[in-house]
Scaffold this active site. Structure first.
Site, PDB file in Angstrom:
ATOM      1  N   ALA A 179       0.780  -1.239   0.000  1.00 56.87           N
ATOM      2  CA  ALA A 179       0.000   0.000   0.000  1.00 56.87           C
ATOM      3  C   ALA A 179       0.811   1.289   0.000  1.00 56.87           C
ATOM      4  O   ALA A 179       0.329   2.320  -0.471  1.00 56.87           O
ATOM      5  CB  ALA A 179      -0.935   0.000   1.197  1.00 56.87           C
ATOM      6  N   GLY A 182       0.667   5.107  -0.512  1.00 51.97           N
ATOM      7  CA  GLY A 182      -0.749   5.135  -0.155  1.00 51.97           C
ATOM      8  C   GLY A 182      -1.689   5.916  -1.053  1.00 51.97           C
ATOM      9  O   GLY A 182      -2.831   6.164  -0.669  1.00 51.97           O
ATOM     10  N   SER A 183      -1.245   6.306  -2.253  1.00 52.99           N
ATOM     11  CA  SER A 183      -2.176   7.089  -3.072  1.00 52.99           C
ATOM     12  C   SER A 183      -3.404   6.258  -3.455  1.00 52.99           C
ATOM     13  O   SER A 183      -4.527   6.772  -3.464  1.00 52.99           O
ATOM     14  CB  SER A 183      -1.475   7.641  -4.309  1.00 52.99           C
ATOM     15  OG  SER A 183      -0.796   6.614  -4.969  1.00 52.99           O
ATOM     16  N   LYS A 184      -3.183   4.975  -3.708  1.00 47.35           N
ATOM     17  CA  LYS A 184      -4.347   4.150  -4.076  1.00 47.35           C
ATOM     18  C   LYS A 184      -5.173   3.810  -2.842  1.00 47.35           C
ATOM     19  O   LYS A 184      -6.395   3.674  -2.930  1.00 47.35           O
ATOM     20  CB  LYS A 184      -3.900   2.884  -4.817  1.00 47.35           C
ATOM     21  CG  LYS A 184      -3.194   3.215  -6.117  1.00 47.35           C
ATOM     22  CD  LYS A 184      -2.720   2.002  -6.845  1.00 47.35           C
ATOM     23  CE  LYS A 184      -1.710   2.351  -7.913  1.00 47.35           C
ATOM     24  NZ  LYS A 184      -0.362   2.694  -7.386  1.00 47.35           N
ATOM     25  N   ASP A 207       1.961  -2.940   4.164  1.00 46.18           N
ATOM     26  CA  ASP A 207       3.239  -2.817   3.448  1.00 46.18           C
ATOM     27  C   ASP A 207       4.301  -3.490   4.302  1.00 46.18           C
ATOM     28  O   ASP A 207       4.262  -3.407   5.529  1.00 46.18           O
ATOM     29  CB  ASP A 207       3.613  -1.354   3.192  1.00 46.18           C
ATOM     30  CG  ASP A 207       4.563  -1.215   2.017  1.00 46.18           C
ATOM     31  OD1 ASP A 207       4.114  -0.875   0.907  1.00 46.18           O
ATOM     32  OD2 ASP A 207       5.781  -1.474   2.207  1.00 46.18           O
ATOM     33  N   ASP A 235       4.746  -9.190   5.315  1.00 46.99           N
ATOM     34  CA  ASP A 235       5.143  -9.592   3.965  1.00 46.99           C
ATOM     35  C   ASP A 235       3.871 -10.058   3.252  1.00 46.99           C
ATOM     36  O   ASP A 235       3.218 -11.007   3.701  1.00 46.99           O
ATOM     37  CB  ASP A 235       6.163 -10.734   4.099  1.00 46.99           C
ATOM     38  CG  ASP A 235       6.582 -11.292   2.743  1.00 46.99           C
ATOM     39  OD1 ASP A 235       6.018 -10.872   1.715  1.00 46.99           O
ATOM     40  OD2 ASP A 235       7.477 -12.157   2.727  1.00 46.99           O
ATOM     41  N   ASP A 258      -0.803  -4.173  -5.879  1.00 46.80           N
ATOM     42  CA  ASP A 258      -0.037  -3.197  -6.666  1.00 46.80           C
ATOM     43  C   ASP A 258       1.426  -3.457  -6.305  1.00 46.80           C
ATOM     44  O   ASP A 258       2.027  -2.730  -5.528  1.00 46.80           O
ATOM     45  CB  ASP A 258      -0.467  -1.781  -6.248  1.00 46.80           C
ATOM     46  CG  ASP A 258       0.164  -0.701  -7.093  1.00 46.80           C
ATOM     47  OD1 ASP A 258       0.292  -0.905  -8.306  1.00 46.80           O
ATOM     48  OD2 ASP A 258       0.532   0.346  -6.531  1.00 46.80           O
ATOM     49  N   CYS A 311       3.873  -0.796 -12.208  1.00 44.11           N
ATOM     50  CA  CYS A 311       4.235   0.360 -13.022  1.00 44.11           C
ATOM     51  C   CYS A 311       5.401  -0.039 -13.917  1.00 44.11           C
ATOM     52  O   CYS A 311       6.363   0.700 -14.096  1.00 44.11           O
ATOM     53  CB  CYS A 311       4.518   1.607 -12.190  1.00 44.11           C
ATOM     54  SG  CYS A 311       5.501   1.310 -10.749  1.00 44.11           S
TER      55      CYS A 311
HETATM   56  C1  LIG Z   1       4.504   0.037  -6.221  1.00 43.55           C
HETATM   57  S1  LIG Z   1       4.723   0.362  -4.560  1.00 43.55           S
HETATM   58  C2  LIG Z   1       3.067   0.513  -4.035  1.00 43.55           C
HETATM   59  C3  LIG Z   1       2.464   1.853  -4.323  1.00 43.55           C
HETATM   60  C4  LIG Z   1       1.152   2.029  -3.594  1.00 43.55           C
HETATM   61  N1  LIG Z   1       0.194   1.012  -3.941  1.00 43.55           N
HETATM   62  C5  LIG Z   1       0.543   3.390  -3.867  1.00 43.55           C
HETATM   63  O1  LIG Z   1      -0.382   3.499  -4.652  1.00 43.55           O
HETATM   64  O2  LIG Z   1       0.996   4.377  -3.264  1.00 43.55           O
HETATM   65  C6  LIG Z   1       5.150  -1.186  -3.941  1.00 43.55           C
HETATM   66  C7  LIG Z   1       5.184  -1.288  -2.431  1.00 43.55           C
HETATM   67  O3  LIG Z   1       5.315  -2.663  -2.126  1.00 43.55           O
HETATM   68  C8  LIG Z   1       6.028  -2.771  -0.926  1.00 43.55           C
HETATM   69  N2  LIG Z   1       6.497  -4.156  -0.867  1.00 43.55           N
HETATM   70  C9  LIG Z   1       7.568  -4.719  -1.452  1.00 43.55           C
HETATM   71  N3  LIG Z   1       7.628  -6.028  -1.181  1.00 43.55           N
HETATM   72  C10 LIG Z   1       6.557  -6.304  -0.401  1.00 43.55           C
HETATM   73  C11 LIG Z   1       6.083  -7.463   0.226  1.00 43.55           C
HETATM   74  N4  LIG Z   1       6.715  -8.620   0.109  1.00 43.55           N
HETATM   75  N5  LIG Z   1       4.963  -7.359   0.962  1.00 43.55           N
HETATM   76  C12 LIG Z   1       4.310  -6.188   1.098  1.00 43.55           C
HETATM   77  N6  LIG Z   1       4.735  -5.054   0.539  1.00 43.55           N
HETATM   78  C13 LIG Z   1       5.834  -5.110  -0.214  1.00 43.55           C
HETATM   79  C14 LIG Z   1       7.092  -1.723  -1.037  1.00 43.55           C
HETATM   80  O4  LIG Z   1       7.556  -1.362   0.249  1.00 43.55           O
HETATM   81  C15 LIG Z   1       6.336  -0.598  -1.742  1.00 43.55           C
HETATM   82  O5  LIG Z   1       5.862   0.306  -0.798  1.00 43.55           O
END
Ligand SMILES: C[S@@+](CC[C@H](N)C(=O)[O-])C[C@H]1O[C@@H](n2cnc3c(N)ncnc32)[C@H](O)[C@@H]1O
Length: 686
Positions: A179, A182-184, A207, A235, A258, A311
């Site tokens: 998350a 957090g914009s989504k 997250d 995780d 995401d 993305c």
């Molecule tokens: C693409 S960003 C998410 C952007 C977010 N959805 C938004 O709209 O602001 C990916 C996120 O996944 C988190 N992440 C990476 N591996 C992860 C895992 N195994 N479990 C949960 N979160 C994870 C990262 O810390 C990062 O904040």
């Protein structure tokens, strides 16, 4: 962030150096900001890779390349309640758009609403250009104050797509697996609040990264106060099964995966990627992405929907992951046809065929091509496209890819997946590389109030709270034995309360609900608990005391006053206000916009932020240009002070470590949360 001139000295850059063609002085506010460092916007492997992948018609390649080499347009989205959104859009268009057109300056563009999302706007001008233009600077000022309040969010256009496809309603339970920042999450929350101020549903925002959770709580959610959200730090590939209050398991109506990705669609705002990108970026994340997607699908109820998004435009991170998920589900999951959704959004359909390259752009047509043992761990079977037979079943073309040149955005991929049947899906087998979690904070327990709690008696009597108010949903973050000393009381809706109560032992819950009361030590008031402005949203309709209807003139007088403390003598409502006990008194002209004030013996003071004041004045039709200017100069002053302080810290750190400083100041600044918003989390020494 760091002051530019000092940064230049530190980096030994010459002053006055002009960027060369195809080089970019990146925006100081850009995430991953590298300062005014030059970035060569070229990467031969990247260009070759996308020429080979056929994810868009090859004749568009030059447009694709040119779009990626241009700055990303600024985009933003109005949020909050429907009425406020409409009014703010009206004000923005009326106050600024006319002036921009009149200026007949070819370098200036009027922001345009996105054809597929009318409350979101985009302007092809970069953020720096917007801030430095006299007319746009005024608009920028307006946008900044509203963004501070959470009425507007600066968000990349493509990142707005997943919540629109998920379309959660007020009853839905939503899980946002990755998350932060957090914009989504905000968009999902806004959607569950759209037709119901106090929705029955909830959003669990997760997250794995504790620092990013912190950012999500103290920067993003701070601006969208809600009782319907909790933040967890797990995780996602191992997200636990959530217990329900009836002894069963919660299954979610909507899941957003995401996932972490190479971000190769964000080149326009993340300059680092130009230099570093190789096909290995996608290869390295593929297994983790599958594991997260599988866990997400496991958490879905039958009939529930999940968005898998990245993305990145790389099929290895996109279609290959979705294909493996569908394969594993043995018919329990189906891709939803999104071609009729958001019809004005230009997109390419997902593909059935792609190529697998290694870091050095060596092509692998099949597993048989792998001779080296070590490559067998990298080039795994799920990277390859489906067989013809599988492809017919999978309908990968139902997913969508947004290319940067189609409508001047970043690149993005979205697949909408529905669980049609539970029987064949074994999410428990979801396994991926484990994330090593770094623990920074100890999770304080959540202690919910009981009927005989003296704090509740105090609050109920003082504010005349109706019996129907759910006091049992108030909680503090202290051990029961220590609870009476808690400084703050928070409030959660039923869904969040049950989630917290049933799961706090097995899920790392960082934050839940919203602050409603803070303890006060003052002598003026007759209660130990001061009501917070965000708390009013829920409590107001249950309050029978300590609230006064006032006239618009009094409200304007208070909100416009340069002094925070307004003498009661000057207000016509003074008689009614004096009938209340000192301390928190809620005043309102309109029941939809109650304002928390602080009443002393002779004065009254709105207990709200400056931005909130400004917003209320705008909503009352007041021309706020002068106040906006004043606030802008104060903001600038504060930003300069923060930059200096951050820079001084950085230099200290660099000196101490004997190494040159790198700039993670944005993250640094982002982590400085105001103390009052912290849910009493205490630091743990590792
Ligand atoms: C693409 S960003 C998410 C952007 C977010 N959805 C938004 O709209 O602001 C990916 C996120 O996944 C988190 N992440 C990476 N591996 C992860 C895992 N195994 N479990 C949960 N979160 C994870 C990262 O810390 C990062 O904040």
């Amino acid at each position: 962030m760091v002051h530019s001139s000092r940064r230049r000295n530190f980096n030994n850059k010459k002053k006055g150096h002009e960027p060369r063609e195809n080089k970019w002085r990146d925006d100081r506010d850009a995430p991953g900001n590298q300062g005014y460092r030059e970035v060569l916007k070229e990467n031969e492997k990247y260009w070759e890779y996308y020429k080979q992948q056929n994810v868009f018609p090859l004749e568009q390649f030059d447009e694709f390349k040119a779009a990626l080499q241009r700055d990303l347009p600024v985009s933003f989205r109005f949020q909050g309640c429907h009425k406020d959104r409409e009014q703010l859009i009206h004000e923005m268009e009326n106050r600024f758009f006319g002036k921009i057109v009149e200026a007949e300056d070819t370098a200036v563009c009027v922001p345009k609403s996105l054809p597929w999302y009318k409350e979101a706007y985009q302007t092809p001008m970069s953020r720096t250009a917007v801030r430095s233009h006299p007319i746009l600077a005024q608009l920028h000022n307006f946008l900044v104050t509203e963004a501070e309040l959470g009425n507007l969010s600066r968000q990349e256009a493509v990142s707005m797509i997943p919540p629109l496809l998920l379309a959660p309603t007020s009853e839905h339970y939503v899980l946002d697996l990755c998350a932060a920042p957090g914009s989504k999450t905000t968009q999902l929350l806004e959607m569950i609040h759209e037709n119901d101020e106090n929705p029955k549903g909830m959003v669990i925002a997760n997250d794995v990264d504790m620092k990013r959770c912190y950012m999500l709580i103290h920067h993003t959610l701070k601006r969208f106060r809600t009782a319907a959200c909790a933040v967890t730090c797990e995780d996602a590939a191992r997200f636990p099964q959530i217990a329900d209050s009836d002894g069963g398991l919660i299954q979610f109506d909507r899941v957003l995966a995401d996932v972490i990705c190479s971000g190769d669609g964000t080149l326009r705002k993340n300059p680092e990627i130009w230099k570093k990108w190789t096909p290995q970026d996608g290869l390295g994340l593929h297994r983790m992405q599958i594991a997260i997607a599988r866990k997400g699908a496991q958490q879905l109820k039958v009939g529930g929907r999940m968005v898998y998004s990245t993305c990145s435009m790389n099929p290895i991170e996109d279609e290959a992951v979705v294909a493996q998920l569908l394969r594993d589900s043995k018919g329990s999951l189906k891709l939803v046809d999104t071609s009729k959704m958001l019809p004005e959004l230009k997109r390419e359909n997902g593909v059935n065929q792609w190529k697998v390259f290694d870091r050095d752009m060596k092509l692998y047509n099949s597993l048989e091509d792998i001779s080296e043992e070590k490559m067998k761990k990298v080039i795994v079977p799920s990277l390859f496209p489906p067989t013809e037979e599988e492809a017919k079943e999978m309908n990968l073309h139902y997913s969508m890819r947004i290319t940067p040149h189609a409508q001047d955005t970043g690149g993005f991929f979205v697949a909408l997946i529905e669980k049609v049947d539970e029987s064949n899906f074994d999410g428990s087998a979801a396994n991926g590389p484990a994330w090593k979690k770094k623990k920074m904070f100890k999770d304080e327990p959540f202690t919910f109030l009981k009927l005989d709690d003296e704090r509740w008696h105090d609050i109920r009597n003082h504010y005349g709270v109706d019996e129907s108010f759910k006091y049992q949903n108030l909680f503090s973050r202290r051990l029961e034995s220590n609870d009476a000393n808690s400084r703050q009381l928070f409030y959660a809706n039923d869904a969040i309360k049950n989630f917290v109560k049933e799961n706090m032992a097995k899920v790392s819950i960082q934050n839940a609900g919203m602050k409603m009361f803070s303890r006060t030590e003052g002598k003026v008031e007759n209660t130990r608990f001061r009501l917070s402005q965000e708390g009013i949203r829920y409590l107001f309709k249950f309050m029978n005391k300590q609230k006064v209807k006032i006239g618009a003139e009094d409200m304007l007088h208070m909100l416009k006053s340069e002094e925070n403390l307004v003498p009661l003598e000057k207000l016509t409502c003074k008689g009614d206000v004096r009938k209340q006990q000192n301390g928190t008194v809620v005043v309102y002209c309109d029941e939809d916009e109650p304002v928390c004030t602080w009443v002393g013996y002779h004065t009254i003071a709105p207990y709200i932020s400056k931005e909130e004041r400004l917003h209320l004045l705008r909503m009352m039709g007041v021309d706020c240009a002068e106040i906006e200017l004043l606030m802008k100069s104060k903001r600038k002053e504060k930003a300069a002070q923060d930059r200096e302080a951050a820079w001084a810290r950085k230099e200290e750190e660099a000196k101490a470590s004997g190494e040159p400083s790198t700039s993670s100041d944005a993250a640094c600044a982002a982590l400085e949360a105001p103390e009052e918003n912290i849910q009493e989390m205490s630091e743990v020494k590792e």
